[in-house]
Design an enzyme around this catalytic site. Structure first.
Site, mmCIF file in Angstrom:
data_model
loop_
_atom_site.group_PDB
_atom_site.id
_atom_site.type_symbol
_atom_site.label_atom_id
_atom_site.label_comp_id
_atom_site.label_asym_id
_atom_site.label_seq_id
_atom_site.Cartn_x
_atom_site.Cartn_y
_atom_site.Cartn_z
ATOM 1 N N THR A 157 1.630 -4.192 4.231
ATOM 2 C CA THR A 157 1.452 -4.439 5.670
ATOM 3 C C THR A 157 0.891 -5.829 5.962
ATOM 4 O O THR A 157 1.070 -6.351 7.063
ATOM 5 C CB THR A 157 0.508 -3.393 6.300
ATOM 6 N N ASP A 158 0.186 -6.432 4.975
ATOM 7 C CA ASP A 158 -0.553 -7.665 5.279
ATOM 8 C C ASP A 158 0.334 -8.796 5.781
ATOM 9 O O ASP A 158 -0.029 -9.508 6.716
ATOM 10 C CB ASP A 158 -1.327 -8.134 4.041
ATOM 11 N N SER A 216 1.372 -7.606 -0.797
ATOM 12 C CA SER A 216 2.042 -8.616 0.037
ATOM 13 C C SER A 216 1.126 -9.753 0.467
ATOM 14 O O SER A 216 1.601 -10.758 0.994
ATOM 15 C CB SER A 216 2.708 -7.975 1.256
ATOM 16 N N THR A 247 0.825 -1.212 0.000
ATOM 17 C CA THR A 247 0.000 0.000 0.000
ATOM 18 C C THR A 247 0.854 1.255 0.000
ATOM 19 O O THR A 247 0.428 2.296 -0.496
ATOM 20 C CB THR A 247 -0.939 -0.034 1.227
HETATM 21 N N1 ASP Z 1 -2.670 -5.558 0.724
HETATM 22 C C1 ASP Z 1 -1.639 -4.591 1.038
HETATM 23 C C2 ASP Z 1 -0.325 -5.322 1.108
HETATM 24 O O1 ASP Z 1 -0.034 -5.954 2.075
HETATM 25 C C3 ASP Z 1 -1.951 -3.923 2.308
HETATM 26 C C4 ASP Z 1 -0.944 -2.906 2.771
HETATM 27 O O2 ASP Z 1 0.167 -2.797 2.309
HETATM 28 O O3 ASP Z 1 -1.311 -2.149 3.715
HETATM 29 O O4 ASP Z 1 0.425 -5.302 0.185
#
Ligand code: ASP
Length: 333
Positions: free
Chosen positions: A96-97, A63, A16
């Site tokens: 973040t995931d 991710s 993200t």
């Molecule tokens: N779906 C995203 C990821 O993990 C979420 C994020 O980065 O906050 O790539």
């Protein structure tokens, strides 16, 4: 840009922090992993006051779709840059995931002669109040900080510094989503001031090898009236290890315990973590079940415990038949 500033390498993998949306007011509807790292760096001119930045686009993925191949590539790039004599630190941008899993993998495999700092964002780069630019700047500040040397892989978000082993994503959308439930943050970054309040634990344990072949290791959960069909099918398919997201202090439903006991008897490693989100899982008193024990993951959550089990089984497939030694290793790492 001054030649006297430390040289920091930014390795970008997507997420993200590199996300964009047509609607700046929405943090839910956007596409992750679209903005190139060169643009992310340019968007934070203050980086030029802190470091000489070198940016490399290692990948551009959401991710949630993380794969072992990318972990291997990332480990190789970290290893390469860490050996360059004039590189003072490495920053990795990530989604973040699954950040906590990649952080755990790097923590367990990288010697980190220079600081390795992961960062991310909860809001896409085009969002109102995007958190990525400050997180990136703070991560570079930590990577350039001499006090960060020898602390293993670090994770910097929301002005906090966390140890890779301890940090987890604890909220679906808040900018303060990242927490270390058992250890708390190691320190903070405020207006350019980097302060470590605590030292991380378990950073001197020998690092583990990055596997060439990855064993099948799965996470299963214990809950009311579980079935054993999936476990039996996974054992038949060649799964070499299970991490149980067990209830409470590592309690496993008797139906699952019977299926996992059968798996254990066939040399499949079984590790109990807790689905509660915090706490240390009690170390089992052998023999339970007969012939072995369901090892305790200590205070590792199920997904971090899975990363450790993957690396341990890749290094020594016989560990599935030696739960006492596997328990010792889980107690060390
Ligand atoms: N779906 C995203 C990821 O993990 C979420 C994020 O980065 O906050 O790539």
């Amino acid at each position: 840009m001054s030649a006297l500033l430390p040289r920091i390498v930014v390795l970008a993998t997507g997420g993200t922090i590199a996300g964009s949306s047509a609607n700046p007011a929405s943090s839910a509807h956007y596409q992750a992993a679209t903005v190139p790292v060169s643009q992310l760096v340019q968007a934070v001119p203050a980086l030029g006051d802190v470091a000489r930045i070198e940016a490399e686009q290692v990948a551009q993925v959401d991710s949630k779709d993380m794969m072992f191949g990318l972990w291997q590539t990332l480990a190789a790039r970290v290893g390469f840059w860490a050996e360059q004599p004039d590189v003072a630190g490495i920053v990795i941008t990530h989604g973040t995931d699954t950040l906590e899993e990649t952080a755990m993998f790097l923590h367990l495999t990288q010697a980190c002669p220079v600081p390795v700092v992961m960062t991310a964002a909860m809001r896409p780069s085009t969002s109102l109040s995007a958190d990525g630019p400050l997180n990136m700047l703070d991560a570079v500040r930590v990577a350039a900080c001499r006090e960060a040397v020898g602390k293993g892989v670090l994770v910097v978000l929301n002005q906090q510094i966390h140890a890779a082993r301890d940090v987890t994503k604890g909220h679906t959308s808040a900018v303060d989503a990242f927490v270390s439930p058992m250890a708390g943050p190691l320190g903070f970054v405020q207006d350019g001031y980097v302060r470590f309040a605590h030292a991380p634990s378990r950073v001197t344990v020998p690092r583990l090898a990055v596997p060439g072949d990855w064993p099948l290791v799965e996470v299963v959960a214990s809950y009311a009236q579980p079935g054993r069909v999936a476990i039996d099918a996974m054992v038949a398919a060649g799964v070499k290890g299970f991490v149980v997201a067990a209830a409470g202090n590592g309690s496993v439903h008797e139906t699952l315990a019977a299926a996992l006991g059968d798996a254990l008897a066939h040399g499949v490693a079984v590790v109990r973590s807790s689905r509660t989100g915090a706490g240390h899982v009690a170390i089992p008193v052998p023999p339970r079940p007969a012939g072995g024990v369901f090892v305790s993951a200590a205070d590792l959550n199920p997904y971090k415990a899975r990363v450790l089990l993957l690396l341990l089984l890749a290094a020594d497939p016989a560990l599935g038949r030696d739960s006492a030694r596997l328990q010792d290793l889980f107690s060390q790492y």
